[in-house]
Design a protein around this motif. Structure first.
Motif, PDB file in Angstrom:
ATOM      1  N   ALA A   1     -23.531 -12.928  65.298  1.00 29.01           N
ATOM      2  CA  ALA A   1     -22.467 -11.991  64.959  1.00 29.01           C
ATOM      3  C   ALA A   1     -21.931 -11.418  66.266  1.00 29.01           C
ATOM      4  CB  ALA A   1     -22.972 -10.879  64.059  1.00 29.01           C
ATOM      5  N   VAL A   2     -20.704 -10.957  66.229  1.00 32.36           N
ATOM      6  CA  VAL A   2     -20.020 -10.524  67.444  1.00 32.36           C
ATOM      7  C   VAL A   2     -19.439  -9.136  67.236  1.00 32.36           C
ATOM      8  CG1 VAL A   2     -18.135 -11.020  69.032  1.00 32.36           C
ATOM      9  CG2 VAL A   2     -19.464 -12.894  68.062  1.00 32.36           C
ATOM     10  N   THR A   3     -19.547  -8.319  68.267  1.00 35.73           N
ATOM     11  CA  THR A   3     -18.852  -7.032  68.287  1.00 35.73           C
ATOM     12  C   THR A   3     -18.388  -6.765  69.700  1.00 35.73           C
ATOM     13  OG1 THR A   3     -18.994  -4.689  67.706  1.00 35.73           O
ATOM     14  CG2 THR A   3     -20.935  -5.670  68.684  1.00 35.73           C
ATOM     15  N   GLY A   4     -17.320  -6.018  69.833  1.00 29.75           N
ATOM     16  CA  GLY A   4     -16.767  -5.706  71.147  1.00 29.75           C
ATOM     17  C   GLY A   4     -15.259  -5.793  71.132  1.00 29.75           C
ATOM     18  N   SER A   5     -14.615  -4.894  71.818  1.00 27.99           N
ATOM     19  CA  SER A   5     -13.165  -4.972  71.961  1.00 27.99           C
ATOM     20  C   SER A   5     -12.835  -5.780  73.216  1.00 27.99           C
ATOM     21  CB  SER A   5     -12.561  -3.563  72.068  1.00 27.99           C
ATOM     22  OG  SER A   5     -12.953  -2.949  73.286  1.00 27.99           O
ATOM     23  N   VAL A   6     -11.575  -6.170  73.341  1.00 27.36           N
ATOM     24  CA  VAL A   6     -11.169  -7.012  74.472  1.00 27.36           C
ATOM     25  C   VAL A   6      -9.831  -6.510  74.995  1.00 27.36           C
ATOM     26  CG1 VAL A   6      -9.991  -8.687  73.001  1.00 27.36           C
ATOM     27  CG2 VAL A   6     -10.842  -9.402  75.229  1.00 27.36           C
ATOM     28  N   ASN A   7      -9.629  -6.616  76.304  1.00 30.44           N
ATOM     29  CA  ASN A   7      -8.334  -6.270  76.868  1.00 30.44           C
ATOM     30  C   ASN A   7      -7.551  -7.540  77.185  1.00 30.44           C
ATOM     31  OD1 ASN A   7      -9.339  -7.297  79.290  1.00 30.44           O
ATOM     32  ND2 ASN A   7      -9.800  -5.267  80.140  1.00 30.44           N
ATOM     33  N   GLN A   8      -6.380  -7.383  77.751  1.00 29.40           N
ATOM     34  CA  GLN A   8      -5.519  -8.545  77.992  1.00 29.40           C
ATOM     35  C   GLN A   8      -6.058  -9.450  79.086  1.00 29.40           C
ATOM     36  OE1 GLN A   8      -1.061  -7.833  77.060  1.00 29.40           O
ATOM     37  NE2 GLN A   8      -1.690  -6.024  78.240  1.00 29.40           N
ATOM     38  N   GLN A   9      -7.014  -8.959  79.881  1.00 27.43           N
ATOM     39  CA  GLN A   9      -7.617  -9.786  80.921  1.00 27.43           C
ATOM     40  C   GLN A   9      -8.821 -10.564  80.414  1.00 27.43           C
ATOM     41  OE1 GLN A   9      -6.010  -9.934  83.766  1.00 27.43           O
ATOM     42  NE2 GLN A   9      -4.569  -8.360  83.044  1.00 27.43           N
ATOM     43  N   GLY A  10      -9.202 -10.346  79.170  1.00 24.71           N
ATOM     44  CA  GLY A  10     -10.343 -11.056  78.621  1.00 24.71           C
ATOM     45  C   GLY A  10     -11.673 -10.399  78.899  1.00 24.71           C
ATOM     46  N   VAL A  11     -11.654  -9.129  79.294  1.00 26.33           N
ATOM     47  CA  VAL A  11     -12.883  -8.385  79.536  1.00 26.33           C
ATOM     48  C   VAL A  11     -13.344  -7.765  78.230  1.00 26.33           C
ATOM     49  CG1 VAL A  11     -13.933  -6.475  80.804  1.00 26.33           C
ATOM     50  CG2 VAL A  11     -12.244  -7.930  81.921  1.00 26.33           C
ATOM     51  N   VAL A  12     -14.607  -7.956  77.894  1.00 31.59           N
ATOM     52  CA  VAL A  12     -15.173  -7.386  76.674  1.00 31.59           C
ATOM     53  C   VAL A  12     -15.577  -5.943  76.954  1.00 31.59           C
ATOM     54  CG1 VAL A  12     -16.960  -7.594  74.923  1.00 31.59           C
ATOM     55  CG2 VAL A  12     -15.960  -9.650  75.928  1.00 31.59           C
ATOM     56  N   GLN A  13     -15.076  -5.028  76.128  1.00 29.98           N
ATOM     57  CA  GLN A  13     -15.247  -3.598  76.368  1.00 29.98           C
ATOM     58  C   GLN A  13     -16.206  -2.984  75.354  1.00 29.98           C
ATOM     59  OE1 GLN A  13     -10.750  -2.608  77.869  1.00 29.98           O
ATOM     60  NE2 GLN A  13     -11.061  -2.982  75.720  1.00 29.98           N
TER      61      GLN A  13
END
Length: 811
Positions: free
Chosen positions: A678-690
């Protein structure tokens, strides 16, 4: 490949042996505030400064002990301040509707009230006794006899003058009247009519003369009566003065330094002398009867005017008051004027004026709950007006709106010197700051309590001492250090931070109370770690019925969530559901379908109005990532649809944006995603998981599903690497990881995550802008180029066809 996290990274344990005590019964109770230096400094400043408008607003999350802390702190500071004066209301003899306020030293208002009460009792005895003296009765009898003799002489002289001209005097109920005489007898009307006209004329003329003489006699008699009354009043005043003066002076001697009190006692003296009949009535039963009857009809005591209404009284050397008003209505804050109902009418006097919380707190501190204050009708405006004017005015709440008309009072306002402390949540503080211009003028000191503090040996010891204080105060069992360690770990779990402790002491102390109960049932001498663990599990058990039901639906495959195998364009996301204080992770299947077009990413949740603004923002960021990553040389001719399958509540937050991006990349590349993750995490336009919130509940939600299906060792959760310090997972999850049955893998970028989920390297961009052959990024880029070429070819083909042919084509 990235290594999974080790068990010691998943939960920061507090070893019992690291604590310097065996049990909380060895510790001294805590008297201060736990690790809230910022708030303490602000409160210290706000309490100390005396300038106008520096009242305090104490803000912070619920349950952090703001109210308890502020009361303890203010009680300590108030003990160092001087005791404020007493206040009382007395009758205003010049205008009874406007009672006067008297200020007295601390502890003297009650004495003054007792002095006035004793004075009244002495006046009730002394004044009638003075009028019973033999000399007074003789003088009064002499004056009345002289008046009677003078009146008789005047009447006798009038009678003789009237008889001399043939008229007599007859006494009637309304006084004397003149009647003509004939041969010494009253002339009857029919006899008068038998007289000749000339005789009638003469009789009438003489009658007018006698009438004038009678009127003059009446005036002289009234003058005599007035003179006699003045002599009697003067004598009464002398007697009353002799009876009252020494009693008043005796009381005045006790208040030499209080000019206002002496002036009031002088006003009492003048009123008693002017209304001496009120006191004589007790003895004679006739004097002052009209005034007494009128007051009794109103249900009032005529002697109330001489009494004292103690509004606020403080003990000597008691320090400044600290008043906590739990129900801050207008009347509870500013005081009220009570009324008596008599014969269907309302009556009042100054004795029915009652003080409010501002009167009790005057000279000290007033603590109010901001939300409770704002909920009360007119209370917020009245409080602001009172603080600005710096005086307390008692008035009826509806008086300014003329809601009703009745007898009321206008007591003299009392000067105000108080420090108001409002307690509320941060959002309420900032809301008032933004919407009420007067708020910042009156509440210039912001004291903010944090919901977390650093997890250090000092703060752990302070928490243990707070626990010891609660045990001693409430009669709970002492906690051994193993139980304290479990509470420390639970505290870190509440804030989801391995290096922080929660300051929501209300929740922690509730757990402690339940643990003490369980320890008593188990017969433990002290509360042990197993009791704390049992209390935590019991609290969860009481709240997780829906959580268990959803787990059953997933296990029964009513709700579709895969935990093994691989599927293209499908990934397991984790949502958070909150039920009161309890929240839990709910695994959800996220699917993506990609196809030729220029529609971009279609968020089905948003289109169905089931997605919140933050979730929509997260989805829109995916277009920026795809365009910047893969569409530098060719246009992005892509349409993609995203959906949370079998999710029927609103989706909010951007914590699923990385999972949605993984699903799109899988759909474009054709590579299946491992369903054991399962996956959790937000992402920005640079592809960094936040980082995201509620990481522990999300991991545990998917872990429970995997455990119900059977742990294989190939299952786990991908989390943002920046969330590692927030892990305070349940002990059963940590044990499964230690046994190699479950994995928690931190990722920093989308490339790291897609490589783990597909088992294929993501691939780094070469200098020529291409990716290594066979890598995930290469497959995605290749597919997007194919779609761009197909779109270009489709566009060129559609331009050369006749318009009649295009009418039947799909757009």
């Amino acid at each position: 490949m990235i290594d999974p996290l080790k068990p010691d990274q998943l939960r920061k344990v507090c070893p019992p042996e690291s604590l310097s005590f065996e049990g909380t019964d060895e510790l001294k109770p805590l008297e201060g505030v736990v690790a809230q230096d910022r708030a303490v400094q602000a409160i210290t400043f706000g309490v100390g400064i005396r300038s106008e408008g520096f009242n305090l607003f104490v803000l912070g999350p619920a349950g952090t002990g703001k109210t308890t802390a502020i009361k303890r702190f203010l009680a300590s500071e108030a003990a160092k301040l001087p005791t404020p004066p007493d206040w009382c209301y007395v009758n205003n003899f010049a205008d009874p509707q406007r009672p006067r306020a008297l200020c007295l030293p601390p502890g003297r208002a009650h004495l003054f009230q007792a002095d006035c009460k004793r004075l009244l009792e002495e006046l009730k005895i002394g004044v009638p006794r003075a009028f019973e003296a033999e000399a007074y009765e003789q003088n009064r009898h002499t004056i009345l006899e002289e008046l009677q003799k003078q009146t008789s002489d005047e009447l006798e002289a009038l009678r003789k003058r009237a008889e001399a001209v043939g008229f007599g005097l007859a006494k009637t109920a309304s006084g004397f009247m003149v009647i003509p005489l004939f041969q010494g007898k009253p002339l009857k009307p029919e006899e008068f009519e038998g007289l000749d006209e000339e005789t009638k004329r003469l009789v009438n003329l003489r009658s007018e003369e006698v009438q004038k003489d009678l009127a003059g006699t009446r005036r002289r008699i009234r003058d005599l009566e007035r003179e006699a009354k003045n002599r009697l009043d003067g004598m009464d005043r002398e007697v009353a003065t002799s009876a009252v003066d020494h009693l008043i002076e005796e009381v005045q001697e006790r208040y030499v330094d209080h000019a206002a009190v002496r002036a009031h006692l002088e006003a009492i003296r003048e009123d008693v002398i002017a209304n001496v009949d009120l006191f004589r009535r007790d003895q004679s039963g006739t004097e002052g009867l009209l005034e007494l009857t009128a007051m009794l009809r109103q249900g009032l005591d005529p002697f109330d005017r001489y009494r004292v209404n103690v509004l606020i009284e403080h003990g000597e050397d008691g320090g400044a008051p600290v008043v906590v008003e739990p129900h801050p209505t207008c009347q509870n804050l500013l005081g009220r004027i009570e009324h008596q109902v008599h014969m269907g009418a309302l009556y009042t006097n100054f004795l029915m004026a009652k003080g409010g919380a501002l009167h009790r707190a005057n000279g000290g501190f007033l603590v109010l709950e901001a939300m409770e204050l704002l909920k009360q009708f007119f209370a917020w405006d009245q409080l602001k007006r009172t603080l600005k004017n710096r005086r307390i005015k008692i008035e009826e709440p509806g008086e300014q709106f003329h809601l009703y008309s009745t007898v009321t009072l206008e007591p003299e306002p009392i000067p105000l010197n108080v420090k108001v402390v409002l307690i509320g949540s941060p959002w309420l503080y900032y809301l008032l700051h933004a919407l009420d211009p007067e708020f910042l003028e009156l509440f210039k000191v912001q004291a903010e309590f944090s919901d977390r503090v650093a997890r250090t040996p000092e703060t752990i010891l302070a928490f243990a001492r707070l626990l010891s204080t609660c045990c001693e105060t409430e009669g709970l069992k002492a906690f051994d250090r193993g139980a304290v360690a479990k509470l420390v770990e639970h505290s870190s779990r509440l804030v989801e931070d391995q290096e922080r402790l929660a300051t929501t002491f209300s929740h922690l102390l509730d757990v402690a109370r339940e643990a003490s109960f369980l320890a008593e049932q188990a017969g433990h001498h002290r509360v042990m770690a197993e009791d704390v663990r049992g209390a935590i599990l019991a609290r969860i058990k009481r709240s997780n019925r829906l959580d268990e039901r959803l787990q059953e639906l997933i296990t029964e495959r009513t709700i579709l969530v895969d935990t093994d195998g691989g599927v293209v364009g499908q990934v397991n996301g984790i949502a958070i559901l909150s039920l009161g204080e309890y929240h839990f992770g709910k695994p959800s299947r996220i699917t993506a379908r990609t196809f030729l077009g220029r529609g971009g990413i279609i968020d089905i949740e948003r289109e169905a109005r089931m997605g919140g603004r933050i979730h929509s923002k997260g989805v829109l960021l995916l277009s920026g990532y795809l365009g910047g990553r893969y569409a530098q040389q060719v246009p992005l001719a892509l349409s993609a649809s995203l959906a949370f399958e079998q999710l029927y509540e609103e989706v909010e937050g951007d914590s699923a944006s990385s999972a949605e991006l993984y699903a799109i990349l899988s759909s474009l590349s054709g590579l299946p995603i491992k369903q054991g993750f399962a996956v959790t995490g937000s992402v920005n336009q640079q592809g960094v998981v936040q980082a995201i919130g509620a990481v522990n509940a999300k991991i545990e939600g998917f872990f429970d599903v995997c455990r119900a299906r059977g742990l294989t060792g190939e299952q786990g959760v991908l989390i943002p690497a920046s969330n590692v310090r927030h892990l305070m997972l349940r002990e059963d999850v940590v044990e499964a990881v230690a046994a190699g049955q479950f994995q928690i893998i931190p990722v920093q970028t989308i490339d790291e995550g897609i490589a783990l989920l597909t088992g294929r390297e993501a691939g780094e961009r070469d200098p020529d802008g291409t990716f290594p052959e066979g890598s995930v990024n290469a497959l995605v880029q290749g597919r997007l180029r194919e779609m761009a070429e197909q779109a270009r070819a489709y566009g060129a083909d559609s331009q050369v066809r006749p318009s009649s042919d295009r009418q039947d084509e799909l757009p």
